[in-house]
Design an enzyme around this catalytic site. Structure first.
Site, PDB file in Angstrom:
ATOM      1  N   HIS A 117       0.903  -1.232  -0.069  1.00 13.44           N
ATOM      2  CA  HIS A 117       0.038  -0.049   0.113  1.00 13.44           C
ATOM      3  C   HIS A 117       0.818   1.370  -0.110  1.00 13.44           C
ATOM      4  O   HIS A 117       0.834   2.053   0.954  1.00 13.44           O
ATOM      5  CB  HIS A 117      -0.885  -0.206   1.281  1.00 13.44           C
ATOM      6  CG  HIS A 117      -2.127   0.825   1.186  1.00 13.44           C
ATOM      7  ND1 HIS A 117      -2.130   2.177   1.003  1.00 13.44           N
ATOM      8  CD2 HIS A 117      -3.537   0.476   1.248  1.00 13.44           C
ATOM      9  CE1 HIS A 117      -3.380   2.870   0.919  1.00 13.44           C
ATOM     10  NE2 HIS A 117      -4.032   1.752   1.075  1.00 13.44           N
ATOM     11  N   GLU A 122      -0.499   1.069  -5.555  1.00 14.86           N
ATOM     12  CA  GLU A 122      -0.596  -0.014  -4.794  1.00 14.86           C
ATOM     13  C   GLU A 122      -0.654  -1.324  -5.453  1.00 14.86           C
ATOM     14  O   GLU A 122      -1.560  -1.578  -5.715  1.00 14.86           O
ATOM     15  CB  GLU A 122      -1.721  -0.013  -3.754  1.00 14.86           C
ATOM     16  CG  GLU A 122      -1.964   1.343  -3.193  1.00 14.86           C
ATOM     17  CD  GLU A 122      -3.348   1.371  -2.481  1.00 14.86           C
ATOM     18  OE1 GLU A 122      -3.943   0.571  -2.029  1.00 14.86           O
ATOM     19  OE2 GLU A 122      -3.690   2.689  -2.215  1.00 14.86           O
TER      20      GLU A 122
HETATM   21  O1  TA6 Z   1      -6.256   1.210  -0.901  1.00 12.90           O
HETATM   22  C1  TA6 Z   1      -7.190   2.016  -0.831  1.00 12.90           C
HETATM   23  C2  TA6 Z   1      -8.227   1.714   0.635  1.00 12.90           C
HETATM   24  O2  TA6 Z   1      -8.715   0.475   0.658  1.00 12.90           O
HETATM   25  C3  TA6 Z   1      -9.176   2.957   0.829  1.00 12.90           C
HETATM   26  O3  TA6 Z   1     -10.480   2.329   0.313  1.00 12.90           O
HETATM   27  C4  TA6 Z   1      -9.010   3.332   2.013  1.00 12.90           C
HETATM   28  O4  TA6 Z   1      -9.639   2.622   3.017  1.00 12.90           O
HETATM   29  C5  TA6 Z   1      -7.394   3.145   2.470  1.00 12.90           C
HETATM   30  O5  TA6 Z   1      -7.034   1.805   1.633  1.00 12.90           O
HETATM   31  C6  TA6 Z   1      -6.741   3.257   3.495  1.00 12.90           C
HETATM   32  O6  TA6 Z   1      -7.291   2.288   4.537  1.00 12.90           O
HETATM   33  P1  TA6 Z   1      -6.716   2.481   5.940  1.00 12.90           P
HETATM   34  O7  TA6 Z   1      -7.391   1.080   6.712  1.00 12.90           O
HETATM   35  O8  TA6 Z   1      -5.421   2.514   5.816  1.00 12.90           O
HETATM   36  O9  TA6 Z   1      -7.072   3.462   6.521  1.00 12.90           O
END
Ligand code: TA6
Length: 263
Positions: A143, A236
């Site tokens: 991520h 990501e």
């Molecule tokens: O990667 C995108 C995502 O799934 C978004 O929908 C948002 O939830 C982000 O990840 C961050 O997630 P987190 O659990 O780190 O707040």
């Protein structure tokens, strides 16, 4: 929460936290940190870090019974190997992981870097003997949060015409435009694998998720500044739209290669 600092060639360096094996800094020839980390990030063991490269495994987002993005990013990893420009961390199933997810696994996260390139490889092994064990199914993703001068000037090439699931509208499949992707509003796009993946601004394999929370979602996140969306984008690499099925004795590998385009 102390970071492990690893030096590389030509003045390069990274910082990585045992908490989730989360890389939070890459000092390279162009910046003191290529990765975005929120000024409001939490820095507590067992809590996700808001920035750098949190690891999503065995689940992406809230797609199943586990916490958002699974358990790898909030469990303590250990250092397996370290050298100039290199570190490898590992995580195995434990009582803590088994409480959340009943599978045995061996995970390693290997980071190799210098002043102009950065590679990070997540490997997941199904440790059961080929004959006796059972397959395991999971999602996995790196991520990665990138620091930007201004998100509105970002041109993301390599995804032209690709199909993606739009998380904002219930994952309905859409087609990316035949022009470089830009971010002008909240964006949460889960790309599906393509037969001929091309470099996406930064060499990525597989099918990335592209995310920027924009204004409303930024204001709703306690560990994210209201204006910080203007200086970040998440690109990501991962296996999300098509989860991985890993047979006993097999190893899954998810690579991310970032090459600075010196222009
Ligand atoms: O990667 C995108 C995502 O799934 C978004 O929908 C948002 O939830 C982000 O990840 C961050 O997630 P987190 O659990 O780190 O707040």
């Amino acid at each position: 929460m102390e970071a492990i600092r690893v030096s590389g060639l030509d003045g390069s360096a990274i910082a990585v936290h045992l908490n989730g094996a989360t890389v939070t800094e890459w000092k390279n020839q162009r910046s003191d940190n290529a990765f975005f980390v929120s000024e409001r990030s939490e820095w507590q063991e067992g809590r996700p870090i808001r920035g750098g490269i949190p690891l999503a495994f065995p689940q992406f987002a809230g797609d199943g019974p586990l916490p958002n993005h699974g358990l790898a990013r909030t469990l303590p990893w250990t250092v397996a190997e370290q050298a100039t420009g290199y570190i490898q961390l590992c995580l195995q199933e434990s009582a803590a992981s088994r409480e959340l997810w009943p599978y045995a696994f061996d995970a390693t996260y290997s980071v190799t870097f210098n002043a102009s390139s950065f590679s990070s490889v997540l490997e997941i092994t199904n440790p059961h003997a080929r004959a006796a064990g059972s397959a395991m199914q999971f999602q996995a993703l790196q991520h990665t949060y990138y620091q930007l001068d201004a998100v509105t000037t970002l041109q993301l090439s390599g995804l032209e015409g690709r199909t993606f699931l739009d998380k904002l509208t219930g994952k309905s499949p859409k087609q990316a435009p035949m022009t470089p992707l830009t971010i002008q509003a909240e964006t949460d796009a889960i790309f599906v694998p393509s037969q001929n993946p091309r470099p996406v601004l930064l060499q990525l394999e597989g099918a990335p998720v592209i995310w920027n929370p924009w204004i409303a979602k930024s204001a709703a996140m306690a560990d994210f500044g209201d204006e910080e969306y203007q200086h970040m984008v998440c690109i990501e690499p991962g296996c999300v739209s098509q989860p991985v099925t890993l047979e006993p004795g097999a190893t899954f590998r998810l690579e991310q290669h970032i090459t600075l385009l010196v222009c």
